[in-house]
Design a protein around this motif. Structure first.
Motif, mmCIF file in Angstrom:
data_model
loop_
_atom_site.group_PDB
_atom_site.id
_atom_site.type_symbol
_atom_site.label_atom_id
_atom_site.label_comp_id
_atom_site.label_asym_id
_atom_site.label_seq_id
_atom_site.Cartn_x
_atom_site.Cartn_y
_atom_site.Cartn_z
ATOM 1 N N ASN A 66 0.442 -1.174 0.093
ATOM 2 C CA ASN A 66 0.291 0.254 0.347
ATOM 3 C C ASN A 66 1.260 1.118 -0.102
ATOM 4 O OD1 ASN A 66 -2.220 1.867 0.384
ATOM 5 N ND2 ASN A 66 -2.655 1.780 2.226
ATOM 6 N N VAL A 67 0.905 1.969 -0.740
ATOM 7 C CA VAL A 67 2.201 2.707 -1.205
ATOM 8 C C VAL A 67 1.517 4.549 -0.724
ATOM 9 C CG1 VAL A 67 3.376 4.196 -3.104
ATOM 10 C CG2 VAL A 67 2.462 2.240 -3.334
ATOM 11 N N GLU A 68 2.320 5.203 0.444
ATOM 12 C CA GLU A 68 1.942 6.090 0.044
ATOM 13 C C GLU A 68 3.052 7.108 -0.508
ATOM 14 O OE1 GLU A 68 0.376 8.995 0.674
ATOM 15 O OE2 GLU A 68 -0.970 8.290 3.084
ATOM 16 N N TYR A 69 2.667 9.166 -0.987
ATOM 17 C CA TYR A 69 3.203 9.242 -1.720
ATOM 18 C C TYR A 69 2.911 10.776 -1.820
ATOM 19 C CZ TYR A 69 -0.756 8.962 -4.030
ATOM 20 O OH TYR A 69 -2.757 9.244 -4.308
ATOM 21 N N ARG A 70 4.096 12.013 -2.220
ATOM 22 C CA ARG A 70 3.786 12.620 -1.800
ATOM 23 C C ARG A 70 2.615 13.480 -2.371
ATOM 24 N NH1 ARG A 70 9.228 15.126 -3.081
ATOM 25 N NH2 ARG A 70 9.510 13.685 -4.037
ATOM 26 N N ARG A 71 1.700 14.631 -1.762
ATOM 27 C CA ARG A 71 0.397 14.898 -2.624
ATOM 28 C C ARG A 71 0.707 16.838 -2.185
ATOM 29 N NH1 ARG A 71 0.325 11.547 1.167
ATOM 30 N NH2 ARG A 71 -0.956 11.695 2.558
ATOM 31 N N GLY A 72 -0.785 17.407 -2.805
ATOM 32 C CA GLY A 72 -0.630 19.151 -2.056
ATOM 33 C C GLY A 72 -0.952 18.897 -0.864
ATOM 34 N N GLY A 73 -0.002 19.693 -0.059
ATOM 35 C CA GLY A 73 0.367 20.348 1.041
ATOM 36 C C GLY A 73 1.469 19.558 1.389
ATOM 37 N N ASN A 74 2.001 18.840 1.306
ATOM 38 C CA ASN A 74 3.073 18.219 1.862
ATOM 39 C C ASN A 74 3.852 17.632 0.880
ATOM 40 O OD1 ASN A 74 2.403 15.671 0.474
ATOM 41 N ND2 ASN A 74 1.730 14.431 2.306
ATOM 42 N N GLY A 75 4.562 18.679 -0.239
ATOM 43 C CA GLY A 75 5.733 18.177 -0.730
ATOM 44 C C GLY A 75 5.486 17.553 -2.129
ATOM 45 N N GLY A 76 4.237 17.677 -2.632
ATOM 46 C CA GLY A 76 4.382 16.814 -3.642
ATOM 47 C C GLY A 76 3.671 18.085 -4.712
ATOM 48 N N GLY A 77 3.896 17.678 -6.151
ATOM 49 C CA GLY A 77 3.708 18.393 -6.949
ATOM 50 C C GLY A 77 3.759 17.984 -7.828
ATOM 51 N N TRP A 78 3.639 18.747 -9.275
ATOM 52 C CA TRP A 78 4.336 17.275 -10.876
ATOM 53 C C TRP A 78 5.893 17.897 -11.241
ATOM 54 C CZ3 TRP A 78 0.934 13.333 -11.184
ATOM 55 C CH2 TRP A 78 1.917 12.836 -12.447
ATOM 56 N N PRO A 79 6.871 16.878 -11.758
ATOM 57 C CA PRO A 79 6.041 15.317 -11.867
ATOM 58 C C PRO A 79 6.776 14.512 -10.409
ATOM 59 C CG PRO A 79 8.677 16.232 -12.649
ATOM 60 C CD PRO A 79 7.328 17.430 -11.871
ATOM 61 N N THR A 139 4.997 13.954 -8.119
ATOM 62 C CA THR A 139 3.170 12.834 -7.017
ATOM 63 C C THR A 139 3.849 11.972 -8.124
ATOM 64 O OG1 THR A 139 2.585 14.629 -5.922
ATOM 65 C CG2 THR A 139 1.574 12.228 -7.346
ATOM 66 N N GLY A 140 3.746 12.359 -9.921
ATOM 67 C CA GLY A 140 4.099 10.438 -10.177
ATOM 68 C C GLY A 140 5.318 10.122 -10.301
ATOM 69 N N GLN A 141 6.403 10.893 -10.017
ATOM 70 C CA GLN A 141 7.868 9.843 -9.667
ATOM 71 C C GLN A 141 7.393 8.963 -8.523
ATOM 72 O OE1 GLN A 141 10.258 13.233 -9.732
ATOM 73 N NE2 GLN A 141 10.450 13.148 -12.360
ATOM 74 N N ASP A 142 7.100 9.606 -7.040
ATOM 75 C CA ASP A 142 7.409 9.080 -6.188
ATOM 76 C C ASP A 142 6.629 7.393 -6.129
ATOM 77 O OD1 ASP A 142 8.563 11.012 -4.849
ATOM 78 O OD2 ASP A 142 6.372 11.265 -3.514
ATOM 79 N N VAL A 143 5.304 7.239 -7.094
ATOM 80 C CA VAL A 143 4.506 6.394 -7.740
ATOM 81 C C VAL A 143 5.406 4.871 -8.306
ATOM 82 C CG1 VAL A 143 2.648 4.974 -8.306
ATOM 83 C CG2 VAL A 143 2.322 7.018 -6.712
ATOM 84 N N ARG A 144 6.564 6.550 -9.112
ATOM 85 C CA ARG A 144 6.767 4.950 -10.086
ATOM 86 C C ARG A 144 8.037 4.612 -9.200
ATOM 87 N NH1 ARG A 144 6.508 4.633 -15.018
ATOM 88 N NH2 ARG A 144 8.647 4.043 -15.711
ATOM 89 N N SER A 145 9.206 5.150 -8.614
ATOM 90 C CA SER A 145 10.538 5.172 -7.774
ATOM 91 C C SER A 145 9.525 4.063 -6.181
ATOM 92 C CB SER A 145 10.763 6.375 -6.765
ATOM 93 O OG SER A 145 11.585 7.342 -7.959
ATOM 94 N N VAL A 168 7.140 1.191 -7.098
ATOM 95 C CA VAL A 168 7.021 0.367 -7.898
ATOM 96 C C VAL A 168 8.269 0.197 -7.838
ATOM 97 C CG1 VAL A 168 6.134 -0.853 -10.002
ATOM 98 C CG2 VAL A 168 4.829 1.115 -8.788
ATOM 99 N N SER A 169 9.470 1.011 -8.225
ATOM 100 C CA SER A 169 10.919 0.414 -8.875
ATOM 101 C C SER A 169 11.339 -0.313 -6.966
ATOM 102 C CB SER A 169 11.823 1.490 -9.185
ATOM 103 O OG SER A 169 11.213 2.004 -10.454
ATOM 104 N N ALA A 170 10.608 0.394 -5.407
ATOM 105 C CA ALA A 170 11.657 -0.080 -4.896
ATOM 106 C C ALA A 170 10.854 -1.594 -4.386
ATOM 107 C CB ALA A 170 11.821 1.013 -3.415
ATOM 108 N N ILE A 171 9.516 -2.105 -4.899
ATOM 109 C CA ILE A 171 8.975 -2.853 -4.653
ATOM 110 C C ILE A 171 9.500 -3.979 -5.078
ATOM 111 C CG2 ILE A 171 6.822 -4.425 -4.453
ATOM 112 C CD1 ILE A 171 5.407 -1.219 -4.046
ATOM 113 N N ALA A 172 9.655 -3.721 -6.658
ATOM 114 C CA ALA A 172 10.204 -4.960 -7.361
ATOM 115 C C ALA A 172 11.275 -5.140 -7.452
ATOM 116 C CB ALA A 172 10.496 -4.323 -9.013
ATOM 117 N N ALA A 173 11.826 -4.219 -5.935
ATOM 118 C CA ALA A 173 13.551 -5.190 -6.278
ATOM 119 C C ALA A 173 14.150 -5.695 -4.706
ATOM 120 C CB ALA A 173 14.682 -3.382 -5.928
ATOM 121 N N SER A 174 12.660 -5.392 -3.719
ATOM 122 C CA SER A 174 13.297 -5.872 -2.587
ATOM 123 C C SER A 174 12.432 -7.469 -1.968
ATOM 124 C CB SER A 174 11.869 -5.107 -1.422
ATOM 125 O OG SER A 174 10.243 -5.701 -2.183
#
Length: 257
Positions: free
Chosen positions: A70-83, A85-91, A93-99
């Motif tokens: 269950n992924v948490e990521y940066r959002r508007g109001g806690n450091g998120g923005g574009w890109p 927020t999108g990079q967080d989710v991709r990162s 998934v990479s971390a999950i795959a490598a674990s």
């Protein structure tokens, strides 16, 4: 002792910021490994909505023999923005795959995202074996034009599509086709938070680009009902996920032909 589906067994960090975490559950079915589900929550990019929204789905999937991240990521109001927020989710998934945790749970890696979580999962489709998009945001510019989510796109992106066309294109799955990954879109016909017409247009364009996408649109499925495991639609979603290995084989075979 069998794993407790109420309790994550592990929290992974995939960056230095507090929201960059992943709660991981093992399958609660002894000897079972259907694969790993990556859950990505919605909330129109706002920090007050967090990964706890997806915990009921996580517990249900764990009971069915899936491992769940269950992924948490940066959002508007806690450091998120574009890109970011999108990079967080991709990162994530990479971390999950490598674990090591993932290596202990063989099987497909399936993304399940709701609302803007559906947006983010679709944008990470190339890292996944399959994607389930529940009432997804697929067109950030259209979301801005229609003022959806109490003008959530204007708030999050801080500019209009005319002012920042590249940002809106990069944040829109409909502009990043083909997915090249099996996908299921579930979208209630009377959803008011994200109109079903967004998914209909996305699916039409994705199929024209060569994607194989399944679609179900229950009339009475409200926006939040899509993440309720007691919803009549959820067993259909689980059944589709059980067939992911065959879906992956079909797509890879057609792409190599």
């Amino acid at each position: 002792m069998e794993p407790d589906p109420a309790t994550p067994v592990l929290t992974l960090s995939y960056g230095p910021h507090a929201p960059q975490t992943i709660q991981c559950w093992d399958s609660a079915v002894p000897g079972s490994s259907r694969g790993v589900v990556v859950l990505v929550h919605g909330g129109y990019w706002r920090a007050r909505f967090d990964a706890s929204l997806m915990v009921p789905l996580a517990r249900d999937l764990v009971r069915q023999g899936w491992a769940v991240a269950n992924v948490e990521y940066r959002r508007g109001g806690n450091g998120g923005g574009w890109p970011e927020t999108g990079q967080d989710v991709r990162s994530s998934v990479s971390a999950i795959a490598a674990s090591a945790w993932r290596r202990a749970a063989p099987g497909p890696l399936v993304g399940v995202g709701h609302s803007v979580g559906g947006q983010l999962a679709l944008l990470a489709a190339d890292q996944l074996d399959a994607v389930v998009a529940l009432a997804p945001v697929t067109d950030a510019a259209r979301t801005h034009r229609e003022g959806l989510g109490e003008n959530a796109a204007a708030e999050f992106f801080g500019a209009s599509p005319e002012q920042a066309p590249g940002i809106y294109a990069g944040a829109s799955p409909v502009r990043q086709l083909p997915l090249g990954t099996p996908a299921l879109v579930v979208h209630g016909a009377v959803d008011q938070r994200v109109p079903v017409e967004h998914s209909l247009d996305f699916i039409a364009r994705a199929r024209m680009a060569g994607d194989r996408i399944d679609f179900v649109s229950p009339y009475g499925l409200d926006h939040l009902d899509a993440i309720d495991p007691a919803s009549p639609t959820w067993p259909f979603v689980r059944g589709w996920m059980d067939k992911v290995p065959a879906q992956v084989h079909r797509v890879r075979s057609s792409s190599s032909a």
